[in-house]
Design a protein around this motif. Structure first.
Motif, PDB file in Angstrom:
ATOM      1  N   LYS A  60       4.477  -1.944   5.633  1.00 35.71           N
ATOM      2  CA  LYS A  60       3.430  -1.908   4.601  1.00 35.71           C
ATOM      3  C   LYS A  60       3.661  -2.955   3.524  1.00 35.71           C
ATOM      4  CE  LYS A  60       3.785   2.529   3.751  1.00 35.71           C
ATOM      5  NZ  LYS A  60       3.521   3.854   3.124  1.00 35.71           N
ATOM      6  N   HIS A  63       2.395  -6.482   4.969  1.00 42.32           N
ATOM      7  CA  HIS A  63       1.044  -6.689   5.478  1.00 42.32           C
ATOM      8  C   HIS A  63       0.035  -5.932   4.612  1.00 42.32           C
ATOM      9  CE1 HIS A  63       2.796  -8.428   9.112  1.00 42.32           C
ATOM     10  NE2 HIS A  63       3.618  -7.394   9.155  1.00 42.32           N
ATOM     11  N   ASN A  64      -1.231  -6.314   4.733  1.00 37.45           N
ATOM     12  CA  ASN A  64      -2.272  -5.547   4.049  1.00 37.45           C
ATOM     13  C   ASN A  64      -2.470  -4.219   4.764  1.00 37.45           C
ATOM     14  OD1 ASN A  64      -4.229  -5.828   6.221  1.00 37.45           O
ATOM     15  ND2 ASN A  64      -4.589  -7.929   5.504  1.00 37.45           N
ATOM     16  N   ARG A  65      -3.223  -3.332   4.149  1.00 36.74           N
ATOM     17  CA  ARG A  65      -3.360  -1.972   4.676  1.00 36.74           C
ATOM     18  C   ARG A  65      -3.923  -1.944   6.092  1.00 36.74           C
ATOM     19  NH1 ARG A  65      -5.598   2.143  -0.019  1.00 36.74           N
ATOM     20  NH2 ARG A  65      -3.775   2.018  -1.401  1.00 36.74           N
ATOM     21  N   PHE A  66      -4.937  -2.762   6.327  1.00 36.74           N
ATOM     22  CA  PHE A  66      -5.587  -2.742   7.642  1.00 36.74           C
ATOM     23  C   PHE A  66      -4.626  -3.200   8.728  1.00 36.74           C
ATOM     24  CE2 PHE A  66      -8.186  -4.924  10.925  1.00 36.74           C
ATOM     25  CZ  PHE A  66      -8.850  -3.804  11.404  1.00 36.74           C
ATOM     26  N   LEU A  67      -3.942  -4.314   8.493  1.00 41.24           N
ATOM     27  CA  LEU A  67      -3.014  -4.822   9.491  1.00 41.24           C
ATOM     28  C   LEU A  67      -1.834  -3.872   9.680  1.00 41.24           C
ATOM     29  CD1 LEU A  67      -2.379  -7.034  11.475  1.00 41.24           C
ATOM     30  CD2 LEU A  67      -1.284  -8.339   9.625  1.00 41.24           C
ATOM     31  N   ALA A  68      -1.357  -3.277   8.572  1.00 38.78           N
ATOM     32  CA  ALA A  68      -0.256  -2.314   8.679  1.00 38.78           C
ATOM     33  C   ALA A  68      -0.676  -1.117   9.527  1.00 38.78           C
ATOM     34  CB  ALA A  68       0.175  -1.858   7.294  1.00 38.78           C
ATOM     35  N   LEU A  70      -2.911  -1.082  11.914  1.00 38.95           N
ATOM     36  CA  LEU A  70      -2.974  -1.510  13.316  1.00 38.95           C
ATOM     37  C   LEU A  70      -1.582  -1.536  13.942  1.00 38.95           C
ATOM     38  CD1 LEU A  70      -5.613  -4.402  13.238  1.00 38.95           C
ATOM     39  CD2 LEU A  70      -5.938  -2.015  13.941  1.00 38.95           C
ATOM     40  N   LYS A  71      -0.604  -1.979  13.176  1.00 39.84           N
ATOM     41  CA  LYS A  71       0.769  -2.006  13.685  1.00 39.84           C
ATOM     42  C   LYS A  71       1.295  -0.587  13.881  1.00 39.84           C
ATOM     43  CE  LYS A  71       2.204  -6.570  12.080  1.00 39.84           C
ATOM     44  NZ  LYS A  71       2.599  -7.037  13.431  1.00 39.84           N
TER      45      LYS A  71
END
Length: 355
Positions: A60, A63-68, A70-71
């Motif tokens: 977190k 990365h930004n919230r969206f990418l985090a 997805l991971k």
């Protein structure tokens, strides 16, 4: 047949009782041959653990919230755990909805409830239709106290199973180089733990006159307030705020008693840890847990809930009545530990075998 692949999902591996249970379970399940992964939502790693750690707190931060997110989802899709045991607080509806529908939908999930205040673990408790949306279909609910089980049945009409918390005592507890005796309190320095109430009760007791000190182990937002209260009561020579410590068990082991003054609890780890270390306990009879742990006048003292005068009396009685104190200590030496790792993990292994 391969051993089950277990994910332990926790807010962190630091500070709290639920977090300590996640850490303990990682050690216990690993020793019993399970393939264990620990997922920590925060980058706070202090407790000893076993297995593979996925530190989502670090993810977190990078990365930004969206990418985090997805991971996070990709991690669970990659590993396809047999069972996910969720120890987190789950009070954010949209977050839990995303998890239930996009991350855990096809998984077997054990929702652990560590407090009788159900809003902490079931968002939208008053809207059953929405509540069910944040829970996967293939689920079980484990609670840590009989009070929580009763509330879940009455308020949500869900069935649940009680499995108590347990602690893993360290093999070697080193000595504490201190002159005189002391009592100890352990927990986050937050309003719900009411360390201010404890400090005032201690001030009104006879313990300072007998040079019995009070050590408070923990860190939190009320430190400054508690420091000022100690100065106001002129107790700076008798009370020490020692902060969060990994060797809390050392202080508990060598204290004359552990005292708990909380407004409420789930199933307090500090009480069962003290009893495992053969240290007498004193606690408000708050919801929930103390009355399921303490046998009054046998292994400790249960104090009328939120009665600070009775708390003062209990501390004086426990420490200054030598015959009573010695009887409690003798009882502890002879009593088996119902919250041992062996007892509680036996229940978990049986449960996981059936789920």
């Amino acid at each position: 047949m391969r051993n089950k692949k277990i994910c332990l999902l926790t807010t962190s591996l630091s500070s709290g009782g639920a977090e300590k249970m996640a850490a303990n379970m990682s050690l216990s399940l690993s020793r019993r041959g399970y393939e264990v992964y620990v997922v920590s939502m925060k980058n706070e790693i202090d407790y000893e653990y076993a297995g593979t750690l996925y530190n989502f707190g670090k993810v977190k931060a990078q990365h930004n919230r969206f990418l985090a997110f997805l991971k996070f989802r990709a991690f669970f899709r990659q590993h396809q755990f047999d069972v996910i045991i969720d120890h987190r607080v789950r009070d954010k509806f949209l977050k839990e909805l995303l998890f239930a529908k996009l991350v855990f939908k096809s998984s077997k999930v054990v929702y652990c409830v560590h407090h009788y205040i159900l809003e902490l673990y079931f968002s939208m408790v008053n809207i059953p239709l929405l509540l069910r949306q944040v829970l996967v279909k293939n689920r079980e609910i484990i609670v840590v106290s009989k009070v929580a089980k009763q509330k879940i049945k009455e308020q949500l009409n869900f069935e649940s199973k009680v499995i108590y918390n347990y602690i893993i005592p360290k093999r070697n507890v080193h000595e504490v180089g201190l002159s005189g005796g002391f009592i100890v309190a352990v927990g986050r320095l937050e309003n719900i733990k009411q360390f201010g109430v404890l400090i005032n009760a201690y001030h009104n007791s006879q313990l300072p006159k007998h040079n019995i000190k009070l050590f408070v182990l923990g860190e939190g937002c009320e430190r400054e307030y508690l420091e000022q209260l100690i100065l106001k009561l002129n107790l700076q020579n008798y009370i020490e705020l020692l902060g969060f410590r990994n060797d809390a068990d050392t202080y508990i082991k060598h204290s004359k008693a552990l005292v708990m003054s909380s407004a409420s609890e789930g199933f307090p780890m500090v009480l069962i840890e003290a009893l495992a270390l053969k240290t007498p306990v004193i606690s408000f009879d708050c919801k929930s847990g103390p009355s399921e742990i303490i046998q009054h006048n046998i292994n400790g003292l249960l104090v009328e809930d939120q009665n600070s005068e009775k708390l003062t009396e209990a501390m004086d009685r426990m420490i200054l009545d030598k015959a009573f104190y010695n009887n409690i200590r003798n009882n502890l030496e002879q009593m088996p530990n119902p919250f041992s790792e062996e007892n509680i993990m036996g229940q978990w292994v049986e449960f996981l075998g059936e789920f």
